[in-house]
Design a protein around this motif. Structure first.
Motif, mmCIF file in Angstrom:
data_model
loop_
_atom_site.group_PDB
_atom_site.id
_atom_site.type_symbol
_atom_site.label_atom_id
_atom_site.label_comp_id
_atom_site.label_asym_id
_atom_site.label_seq_id
_atom_site.Cartn_x
_atom_site.Cartn_y
_atom_site.Cartn_z
ATOM 1 N N TYR A 1 -30.836 -13.144 59.138
ATOM 2 C CA TYR A 1 -29.368 -13.069 59.213
ATOM 3 C C TYR A 1 -28.895 -11.678 58.819
ATOM 4 O O TYR A 1 -27.896 -11.183 59.320
ATOM 5 C CB TYR A 1 -28.707 -14.171 58.365
ATOM 6 C CG TYR A 1 -28.841 -14.056 56.870
ATOM 7 C CD1 TYR A 1 -29.949 -14.569 56.199
ATOM 8 C CD2 TYR A 1 -27.866 -13.425 56.111
ATOM 9 C CE1 TYR A 1 -30.078 -14.458 54.826
ATOM 10 C CE2 TYR A 1 -27.977 -13.324 54.729
ATOM 11 C CZ TYR A 1 -29.089 -13.825 54.095
ATOM 12 O OH TYR A 1 -29.210 -13.713 52.736
ATOM 13 N N THR B 1 -19.611 -17.840 57.849
ATOM 14 C CA THR B 1 -20.850 -18.517 58.238
ATOM 15 C C THR B 1 -20.783 -19.945 57.761
ATOM 16 O O THR B 1 -20.138 -20.234 56.750
ATOM 17 C CB THR B 1 -22.095 -17.801 57.657
ATOM 18 O OG1 THR B 1 -23.279 -18.432 58.150
ATOM 19 C CG2 THR B 1 -22.113 -17.855 56.138
ATOM 20 N N ASP C 1 -28.866 -17.920 67.522
ATOM 21 C CA ASP C 1 -28.855 -16.954 66.425
ATOM 22 C C ASP C 1 -27.966 -15.792 66.861
ATOM 23 O O ASP C 1 -27.974 -15.408 68.038
ATOM 24 C CB ASP C 1 -30.251 -16.386 66.168
ATOM 25 C CG ASP C 1 -31.310 -17.465 65.961
ATOM 26 O OD1 ASP C 1 -30.953 -18.558 65.458
ATOM 27 O OD2 ASP C 1 -32.480 -17.209 66.319
ATOM 28 N N PHE D 1 -22.075 -14.643 61.040
ATOM 29 C CA PHE D 1 -23.462 -14.755 61.520
ATOM 30 C C PHE D 1 -23.927 -16.193 61.395
ATOM 31 O O PHE D 1 -23.339 -16.991 60.661
ATOM 32 C CB PHE D 1 -24.397 -13.852 60.701
ATOM 33 C CG PHE D 1 -24.507 -14.281 59.254
ATOM 34 C CD1 PHE D 1 -25.402 -15.272 58.869
ATOM 35 C CD2 PHE D 1 -23.710 -13.710 58.284
ATOM 36 C CE1 PHE D 1 -25.484 -15.687 57.547
ATOM 37 C CE2 PHE D 1 -23.781 -14.123 56.960
ATOM 38 C CZ PHE D 1 -24.676 -15.112 56.589
ATOM 39 N N GLU D 2 -24.987 -16.489 62.113
ATOM 40 C CA GLU D 2 -25.646 -17.776 61.954
ATOM 41 C C GLU D 2 -27.052 -17.664 62.500
ATOM 42 O O GLU D 2 -27.286 -16.973 63.493
ATOM 43 C CB GLU D 2 -24.882 -18.874 62.723
ATOM 44 C CG GLU D 2 -25.012 -20.259 62.131
ATOM 45 C CD GLU D 2 -24.147 -20.417 60.867
ATOM 46 O OE1 GLU D 2 -22.930 -20.197 60.933
ATOM 47 O OE2 GLU D 2 -24.722 -20.730 59.801
#
Lengths: 409, 409
Positions: free
Chosen positions: A22, A53, A214, A113-114
């Motif tokens: 990440y 997130t 992602d 983000f993930e």
């Protein structure tokens, strides 16, 4: 209330990246956002950061905001993690705008983000489920696709919306995503492909559902007092709106619309002094095909019940009068949950600054982003507007179709 | 930049409440906050909400903000969940202040909650661990008390701080908490008790560690444009500061201080135009006894290395010249992670509005709150200031020692 401006934005590719973390994906997004600022920006200029997130997989559930800002060289900067399920970074952008308007910061980073593809399918089901209501949805066995399937069924029942119209959302968004070097599913699909895919949660099939992804995305927001230092082509945050609702779909009065989206859009349009007819494009939250159709109605692109007709009309295709999801949307570009809202802002920035490559629209002035948390427990809408330059400025300006930088991840 | 004001605040009791839910505790806190507003406030006046929680136990990891605001009658209102580990609702208060200063909202609810006592001790260890760095702290076996134990050892080694000085933090905070009807451990403890408790993580013993807690707290922030509608005794947000840092203690240059606290305090003091010598009281983040001593130094209450002497001097006791943690602090009042930052603001509100019951200070004008996330990955500091009224106003004012309302949970 001083004005806020979008001065830069960038994202990592979306996809499955077992070799990335990440932190590394966020770094890529941050660097691209920094590089996108016309006159450049130094990390030291960033006064504050807001990071969205959901924390899928639970690897750094606490303080993941500071964990990424420290990694990209912003150590020490006030950093807040926000989470509103799939609307996490849409809200991060909103909070960055508030920080700028408050006078407490001049340049704010909003990102998200993930990492989703390294978890088992059971774990993914759990983590998607946490965006629904816990006791009477997740723990009673309702999957997240199941929740949207109920909305699709209700819309089909109430308005005669068809499976083919759902499939047309996939066909359109894949056609756009095929032109986006950062898209996860960057290929076209035919209507036949979309119609014949295996069922996920009836009436939704595989092509009616976005992938798990992602990825990371970042946007830089600056105040009117400093924007001139960073760009001669300012993109103003014209409108911001947000709304919340019961987290569980079963708790709401309607299954054929998302009231939080309507509230968010009303507020954003009112602040911007514009209506849906004034938009040149929109990025909407199409986690499932039905969600894009609901967005058409909730955002006022058409009257309630007419979204099926609107997708069929072709008006929301890239050459239509209101292109929707030129990036490919969640369906084709991908949906790394916490990155999605900021990722929509990346597309708005690219379109408004003429950097959208093969999918560049013809000189758009105003675009909307629409990000939904869960099945509608939260929604947030932004309207971005390229400020009109004088004709003398315009004649010396940038080429309208610069190529898109940073293709590979 | 328009001014923001604290117009009301309230909390549930902190403790172990198997018969309550996160929603019901938040409702109690919200109702008490609403009831505390001198001229009253209608839920319809609230434009926006920010809710802090770490999500211990994982029961509603996504969208827990909208889940509680809808429950208290704020359905539809823009609601953001923020998480910065144990500083979650300190940051929620900060975001509420930004929302008000931005001009986008006039009245904003900032709150937080946590349910911690229904998880197993292994689960608690996991959830506390997520506020540390994942790979090289939690997964390598370092507990959260272990992290603070390292800081205590370093401070003892560098400055000659003693176990007895650590124990004096517990004695002081329990003496205060015994006067707080909402405190979890509302009993006094002797220095002998505190010295002879079983070791948790050497050199920290049980009395050097706060308990795990259930609870919720809420604060209401209003703009200068509307504050007059709600109170004749406005409490101004004089200063706000925040800072971040590496999440892992091992990643930092110092173990004998928390740089994020220093940055937060510097910003808050500068904005308020005051220094530590101008404070009448402070609520600081004493998750472990060493944390209160570090706070003394990081917030400028004494020079580096002198915190042990300061606690011994009695100056931070309730009848000293700078009372610290009159509420009982995290040690005695309790530490429901997501509620803690807003709960500190509740104590500031009570002290500044003369509603702190048996622990009421003599007419305080200015107080500070200090909330730390993890071992210092994030910190946030607020300075609240009662605005001076004219002497004619003052003579007709409230009694300085009104009794504390809402004793029972």
């Amino acid at each position: 209330m001083r004005d806020a401006y979008l001065i830069g934005a960038g994202q990592s590719a979306y996809g499955s990246f077992p070799g990335e973390s990440y932190r590394s994906l966020f770094e890529t997004a941050f660097e691209r956002a920094v590089d996108s600022v016309p006159e450049g920006v130094e990390p030291g200029d960033v006064d504050e950061a807001v990071v969205g997130t959901l924390g899928v997989g639970g690897r750094q559930l606490g303080l993941s905001g500071p964990a990424v800002t420290e990694h990209v060289g912003l150590g020490g900067v006030p950093t807040t993690r926000v989470e509103n399920a799939c609307a996490a970074s849409g809200y991060a952008v909103r909070q960055a705008i508030q920080a700028v308007k408050s006078g407490m910061a001049d340049v704010v980073l909003a990102g998200g983000f993930e990492i989703m593809t390294d978890t088992s399918s059971d774990a993914t089901k759990y983590w998607l489920g946490v965006s629904g209501e816990t006791e009477w949805e997740r723990l009673s066995g309702t999957t997240f696709s199941g929740v949207y399937a109920q909305m699709a069924s209700a819309h089909m029942d109430a308005h005669g919306t068809t499976r083919e119209q759902l499939s047309r959302v996939a066909v359109k968004n894949h056609a756009n995503g095929a032109k986006n070097p950062h898209a996860q599913l960057a290929f076209e699909c035919s209507l036949e492909d979309a119609q014949s895919a295996p069922v996920v949660a009836d009436p939704l099939n595989l092509y009616h559902c976005c992938p798990t992804s992602d990825g990371a995305a970042c946007a830089l927001i600056a105040s009117e007092d400093v924007v001139g230092k960073y760009t001669d082509d300012p993109i103003r945050v014209a409108g911001v709106g947000a709304g919340s609702d019961s987290v569980g779909l079963f708790q709401r009065d309607t299954y054929t619309g998302i009231p939080a989206s309507r509230r968010a859009a009303e507020t954003a349009y009112e602040m911007a002094g514009v209506g849906p007819e004034d938009l040149d494009f929109a990025e909407v939250h199409d986690c499932f095909a039905i969600a894009e159709l609901l967005a058409y109605e909730d955002l006022g692109f058409c009257d309630p019940g007419e979204a099926g007709d609107l997708i069929e009309s072709g008006r929301t295709e890239i050459d239509g009068d209101l292109p929707v999801n030129t990036s490919g949307g969640l369906k084709s570009k991908g949906h790394p949950i916490g990155a999605t809202g900021a990722g929509q802002v990346v597309e708005a920035f690219k379109q408004l600054s003429g950097k959208a490559g093969d999918r560049q629209l013809d000189d758009p002035v105003r675009g909307l982003t629409h990000n939904v948390g869960g099945s509608g427990g939260a929604a947030v809408v932004h309207v971005f507007e390229r400020e009109e330059r004088s004709s003398s400025e315009r004649s010396s300006g940038r080429s309208p179709r610069e190529s898109e930088s940073g293709v590979a991840r």
